[in-house]
Design an enzyme around this catalytic site. Structure first.
Site, PDB file in Angstrom:
ATOM      1  N   LYS A  60       0.844  -1.176   0.085  1.00 39.22           N
ATOM      2  CA  LYS A  60       0.226  -0.017   0.102  1.00 39.22           C
ATOM      3  C   LYS A  60       1.061   1.483   0.023  1.00 39.22           C
ATOM      4  O   LYS A  60       0.128   2.413  -0.286  1.00 39.22           O
ATOM      5  CB  LYS A  60      -0.836   0.193   1.461  1.00 39.22           C
ATOM      6  CG  LYS A  60      -1.902  -1.108   1.397  1.00 39.22           C
ATOM      7  CD  LYS A  60      -2.370  -1.018   2.749  1.00 39.22           C
ATOM      8  CE  LYS A  60      -2.858  -2.470   3.303  1.00 39.22           C
ATOM      9  NZ  LYS A  60      -3.336  -2.299   4.612  1.00 39.22           N
ATOM     10  N   ASP A 120      14.639  -0.409   1.815  1.00 36.99           N
ATOM     11  CA  ASP A 120      15.283  -0.593   2.980  1.00 36.99           C
ATOM     12  C   ASP A 120      16.300  -1.460   2.878  1.00 36.99           C
ATOM     13  O   ASP A 120      17.364  -1.438   2.482  1.00 36.99           O
ATOM     14  CB  ASP A 120      14.238  -0.909   4.204  1.00 36.99           C
ATOM     15  CG  ASP A 120      14.856  -1.045   5.453  1.00 36.99           C
ATOM     16  OD1 ASP A 120      16.185  -0.703   5.593  1.00 36.99           O
ATOM     17  OD2 ASP A 120      14.143  -1.136   6.344  1.00 36.99           O
TER      18      ASP A 120
END
Ligand code: IMP
Ligand code: MG
Length: 191
Positions: A60, A120
């Site tokens: 999302k 990340d």
């Protein structure tokens, strides 16, 4: 882009959206994000002079970024989304990624631009790129709003990066903490 971290006093008292959570600082304010998104749109427009372009948002986290970004791309394009889910132990590198929602539009022969909120460890991205490259796109690139530059072995470079991010937990502009704070118009780091 240099990391733009401005020291701002905790906003928890000023901003009712924060539910009283103290925010360490605003890493990127709405104005800064908006002008960078415009630059990214220009760069993407230039990078794809021809061919079909499919902008694929990874849900999302990318939903706000993608909706602003596509309005800054001045050439024809299509939009679709991916929903990925890790199964097995997501923290183990041998784990894998499954598509919970698979794009309905065909990928074959198109320029695919995968849009991510933040890179990340880069694990999610690597696995998705493996999966997408099997579908014979004309090209396959990544646009990430934020990049922490902590991953050591990124197999796919991120062609378009909004900002180098501080190695802190960031929320807002689509990024969440336990599904909260996605609606902040700025990006903040949590205390
Ligand atoms: P990676 O596979 O470790 O690169 O993880 C990427 C995903 O982890 C992102 O798409 C985010 O959903 C989530 N994530 C990583 N860092 C942050 C952060 O600082 N704030 C919010 N979500 C994050
Ligand atoms: Mg998340």
């Amino acid at each position: 882009m240099p990391v733009n971290v401005s020291a701002v006093k905790p906003r928890s008292l000023e901003d009712p959206r924060l539910e009283g959570r103290a925010v360490k600082r605003i890493a990127f304010d709405a104005q800064t994000i908006s002008s960078r998104v415009r630059e990214l749109g220009d760069a993407i427009t230039e990078a794809y002079p021809d061919g079909d372009l499919l902008v694929l948002g990874l849900l999302k986290g990318s939903f706000i970024f993608l909706s602003d970004l596509v309005r800054q791309i001045h050439r024809p394009l299509q939009v679709d989304f991916l929903v990925a889910s890790s199964y097995g132990d997501a923290m183990v590198s041998s784990g894998s990624v499954r598509l919970v929602y698979d794009p309905e539009t065909t990928l074959e022969g198109k320029h695919i631009l995968l849009v991510e909120d933040i890179v990340d460890s880069g694990r999610t991205l690597s696995r998705l790129m493996d999966l997408l490259s099997e579908r014979s796109p004309r090209s396959l690139e990544v646009c990430a709003l934020l990049h922490k530059h902590v991953a050591e072995h990124l197999r796919y470079p991120t062609k378009f990066v909004g900002f180098d991010a501080p190695n802190e937990f960031l929320v807002g502009y689509g990024l969440d903490h336990a599904e909260n704070f996605r609606h902040l118009p700025y990006i903040a780091s949590l205390q």
